[in-house]
Design a protein around this motif. Structure first.
Motif, PDB file in Angstrom:
ATOM      1  N   LEU A 273       0.800  -1.308   0.073  1.00 63.90           N
ATOM      2  CA  LEU A 273       0.019   0.139   0.119  1.00 63.90           C
ATOM      3  C   LEU A 273       0.852   1.090   0.136  1.00 63.90           C
ATOM      4  N   ASP A 274       0.495   2.368  -1.037  1.00 64.08           N
ATOM      5  CA  ASP A 274       1.255   3.458  -0.981  1.00 64.08           C
ATOM      6  C   ASP A 274       0.297   4.575  -1.048  1.00 64.08           C
ATOM      7  N   ALA A 358      -5.274   5.396  -1.725  1.00 61.02           N
ATOM      8  CA  ALA A 358      -4.090   4.744  -1.680  1.00 61.02           C
ATOM      9  C   ALA A 358      -4.306   3.891  -3.126  1.00 61.02           C
ATOM     10  N   SER A 359      -2.891   3.350  -3.273  1.00 64.01           N
ATOM     11  CA  SER A 359      -2.663   2.408  -4.423  1.00 64.01           C
ATOM     12  C   SER A 359      -2.303   1.211  -3.988  1.00 64.01           C
ATOM     13  N   LEU A 360      -2.854  -0.033  -4.105  1.00 60.46           N
ATOM     14  CA  LEU A 360      -2.584  -1.224  -3.472  1.00 60.46           C
ATOM     15  C   LEU A 360      -2.126  -2.341  -4.544  1.00 60.46           C
ATOM     16  N   ALA A 383       2.922  -4.263  -8.610  1.00 61.64           N
ATOM     17  CA  ALA A 383       1.458  -4.237  -8.892  1.00 61.64           C
ATOM     18  C   ALA A 383       1.123  -2.898  -8.132  1.00 61.64           C
ATOM     19  N   MET A 384       1.696  -2.412  -7.189  1.00 61.30           N
ATOM     20  CA  MET A 384       1.328  -1.221  -6.655  1.00 61.30           C
ATOM     21  C   MET A 384       1.295  -0.202  -7.809  1.00 61.30           C
ATOM     22  N   LYS A 392      -4.855   5.337  -9.619  1.00 61.88           N
ATOM     23  CA  LYS A 392      -4.681   5.396  -7.965  1.00 61.88           C
ATOM     24  C   LYS A 392      -6.124   5.229  -7.518  1.00 61.88           C
ATOM     25  N   ASN A 393      -5.951   5.057  -6.271  1.00 63.33           N
ATOM     26  CA  ASN A 393      -7.159   4.760  -5.507  1.00 63.33           C
ATOM     27  C   ASN A 393      -7.730   3.553  -6.114  1.00 63.33           C
ATOM     28  N   ARG A 394      -7.055   2.458  -6.008  1.00 61.38           N
ATOM     29  CA  ARG A 394      -7.440   0.979  -6.511  1.00 61.38           C
ATOM     30  C   ARG A 394      -6.391  -0.078  -6.075  1.00 61.38           C
TER      31      ARG A 394
END
Length: 761
Positions: A273-274, A358-360, A383-384, A392-394
């Motif tokens: 997670l970033d 967040a980007s996961l 993958a992030m 983003k936000n996914r």
């Protein structure tokens, strides 16, 4: 006055000579008139030499202690008693002398012992055989909080904390009575009620008949030391800001989770997670507020997870989530969606409302091919990045499909090209040392990407994308130029050190490589060319042997040296070593990192070191992660190395201080190279340690239980009863080794039996 007139002086002399105490007769002036045989012994002089010599002028009847100086310079202490008497019809003094030297020494020893007892910084406790406290020193009173008067006559049970069970104390007393002493850590309770831990040694004192007369306990309060150790452990394994596990602890937990997943035949999901836009928060509102935001986010994310899941902070605004106990990977989707929702919820700090996303990046385990924890994290990281590129936000699931790989490859190439133009790259330096002496022999320059959003990126995150691409040549030239500039800066500051730079295959084979290098060196005449070392991959050298050899010869003429990197991974004939003008073989870290678990690597490493010596080259090992790695390498004759166990790559500014403070583990300086004929013994010992690790982990429940082989069926047993017996069987220690080996097998089998019976303790 004693009358002696009834006998002549000659008669009294005969009587006095038979006495077992020294006697001298003095006249009024203090001269010796007579000395018996015991007095001769005391003075270490004959009577004839004593008579007529002055001793001391008598004054009155008295008894006192005096010092006597013998002719040889020896000083003894004596007790003298004077009595007035008549001697040969004249008034005289009779002095009796008693040697009290030993008594005075004994008294001194007792006084010293009493002072030591009182002044000792350790707590000292003396009890009777029944446990009645007979004496304590002031240090013990200070540790326990009880005065001496409160403790005398009591039993040490007064101090029990309740932390230890009956088997603990039973084991303590069994060892104490069997071996005469016990040493260990024990929890006690202070008079105030506060618990403390102490290092305690109990010794049984026995009389000549072997009966216990006293027990003596020496104790040191180690509570502060233990608290410091706990803090140091926390700093090692936990992030100071968020109190979450850091990357080191994450690696350990992930490895355990992967083993548990296989054992239970379940699934595991890694989410990297970033936080999107966090860099803007720091820039706009300052780092203190950014730190508060990270703490809030960490707490929120932790509350979102289930019991048993792991949340770790691995970077500035990067977190890793480990989701376990999943029957199917799809079960993780609600959790992943809650993580995204949690990260995108508004946060109010100091009247400032912040809203991020967040980007996961998601990776799954198990997979069709064997994969390491680090590879699993790398997949999730990649993958992030795809999730960020996707808007983003996914979350994005790591996918090995060719089209997605190509797209990611292209996007990364463009990002790296842009980063080079924007000067976002920097170099970190990892020390290379002489393991035996501790001398720093150089550093390796390693590129890092200071990404404006993702923070400091390791080379593995971007270099693979530019491999065999023309962009790698530009990056390579930038690395050489930057490393040389740093070398000159160090040199001007008084630090002259060799710097090695990795040169890729494509860069090495370009026609202008030698001329470009020559231009850089000429532009920096202060630099000593021999301080620059170029590392080339073994596989790169094998691709175009003739061209590479020609390039290396020309570069050597410029004074530049070469090292063959990742040695041992190539597949060609070793005859090429005769042609390549390199001065150093750099052993691939894969052999070093796993040498403790894969004993075959020891033989491979021994062979590589032998090859280096045969071709008059140095050998240096990468991947040294622990003291034990260094010890084994030194025993194999490899004196050079680098790795996280020595130092992680660091910024240039940190290197001088590190060099000043660095010192190798003491155990390394004691290592000596073993004889090649004893290599099987080294390998066998390593196999035995691996056997112990496997069963230890199985007994802890980290891996599945394993059958305990017969004495001759394990790898170590095969050596022990075969080659070991033939080579070392005549030595007494060998028979003891056989007995201990058998005992270990029996104990391990017994532990498994107790485990199967539910006796987990």
């Amino acid at each position: 006055m004693v009358a002696m007139a009834d006998h002549s002086a000659a008669e009294w002399q005969g009587l006095l000579s038979a006495l077992a105490i020294g006697v001298i007769v003095l006249n009024e002036e203090g001269e010796i008139l007579y000395a018996n045989s015991e007095a001769e012994t005391l003075f270490a002089r004959k009577s004839s030499s004593l008579v007529g010599t002055p001793f001391a002028r008598p004054r009155e009847i008295r008894s006192e202690e005096i010092a006597l100086l013998r002719p040889n310079g020896e000083l003894i202490e004596a007790e003298i008693t004077l009595r007035q008497a008549e001697w040969a019809a004249t008034l005289a003094w009779i002095a009796t002398l008693k040697d009290i030297t030993q008594r005075k020494q004994d008294e001194g020893q007792l006084l010293l012992a009493a002072k030591v007892f009182s002044a000792a910084r350790e707590g000292v406790l003396i009890t009777s055989p029944r446990g009645e406290i007979l004496e304590v020193n002031s240090a013990f009173s200070e540790i326990s909080g009880y005065s001496r008067e409160e403790l005398l006559g009591q039993n040490p049970r007064l101090l029990k904390s309740g932390r230890h069970d009956l088997p603990f104390y039973r084991s303590l007393w069994q060892q104490l009575m069997r071996e005469g002493f016990w040493r260990g850590e024990i929890w006690n309770r202070h008079k105030s009620g506060q618990e403390y831990i102490q290092l305690l040694t109990i010794t049984a004192v026995r009389d000549e008949g072997g009966e216990v007369t006293h027990f003596i306990g020496h104790s040191t309060d180690i509570s502060k030391m233990k608290a410091q150790e706990a803090r140091e452990e926390f700093l090692t394994y936990y992030d100071q800001l968020t109190q979450l596990p850091n990357r080191m602890l994450l690696a350990d937990r992930l490895e355990q989770a992967m083993a548990q997943t296989l054992r239970r035949q379940q699934n595991l999901v890694i989410a990297y997670l970033d936080l999107d836009g966090f860099a803007h928060v720091n820039k706009e509102h300052g780092q203190p507020l950014g730190d508060q935001l990270l703490m809030v986010m960490a707490e929120r994310l932790l509350l979102t997870l289930r019991r048993g899941d792991t949340l770790a902070r691995v970077g500035g605004d990067e977190f890793v989530v480990v989701l376990t106990d999943l029957s199917q990977p799809q079960e993780s989707i609600p959790l992943l969606e809650r993580l995204l929702e949690c990260a995108s919820s508004p946060v109010v700090i100091e009247d400032v409302t912040l809203q991020l996303s967040a980007s996961l990046g998601i990776s799954l385990y198990p997979q069709q091919e064997r994969i390491t924890p680090e590879q699993l994290l790398r997949q999730a990281d990649q993958a992030m990045y795809q999730a960020k590129l996707g808007g983003k936000n996914r979350y994005h699931l790591f996918d090995t499909q060719q089209d997605q790989q190509l797209r990611a490859h292209h996007e990364m190439l463009e990002a790296v090209r842009s980063a080079l133009a924007l000067n976002q790259f920097c170099l970190y330096y990892q020390p290379k040392v002489n393991l035996h002496s501790g001398v720093v022999i150089g550093v390796e320059a390693l590129i890092r990407w200071q990404h404006p959003e993702l923070g400091l990126r390791p080379p593995g995150a971007f270099l693979p994308y530019i491999e065999n691409h023309p962009l790698s040549i530009e990056i390579g030239e930038w690395v050489i130029a930057t490393a040389i500039a740093q070398m000159l800066a160090w040199q001007r500051a008084g630090l002259e050190i060799t710097v090695s730079v990795n040169v890729g295959s494509l860069q090495l084979q370009q026609p202008q490589f030698v001329s470009r290098l020559e231009q850089i060196l000429k532009a920096n005449p202060e630099l000593k060319p021999e301080r620059l070392e170029l590392e080339i991959l073994e596989t790169s050298a094998l691709e175009n042997m003739d061209h590479v050899c020609a390039v290396l010869v020309q570069c050597r003429a410029l004074g530049v040296r070469f090292s063959l990197d990742d040695f041992g991974t190539g597949y060609s004939s070793l005859a090429y070593l005769k042609r390549l003008p390199v001065h150093e073989l750099k052993i691939d870290q894969g052999f070093v990192f796993t040498m403790l678990e894969e004993s075959d690597n020891l033989a491979i490493l021994d062979g590589i070191v032998g090859l280096a010596e045969a071709f008059q080259m140095s050998a240096i090992a990468e991947g040294i992660e622990s003291d034990e790695h260094g010890e084994l390498l030194l025993q194999l004759g490899c004196h050079r190395g680098q790795g996280f166990g020595i130092a992680r790559p660091m910024a240039a500014a940190a290197l001088p201080l590190w060099i000043e403070q660095w010192s190798p583990p003491e155990s390394w300086s004691r290592q000596q190279r073993i004889s090649r004929v004893d290599l099987p013994l080294l390998i066998a010992g390593n196999e035995h340690r691996n056997w112990l690790r496997r069963h230890y982990r199985a007994l802890l429940g980290e891996t599945a239980a394993q059958p305990v082989e017969g004495f001759t069926e394990c790898n170590f047993g095969g050596w022990l009863y075969g080659e070991g017996k033939r080579r070392y069987g005549e030595y007494p220690d060998f028979l003891r080794m056989v007995a201990v080996h058998q005992q270990i097998h029996l104990l391990t089998a017994e532990l498994y039996q107790q485990q199967s019976e539910g006796k987990e303790d």
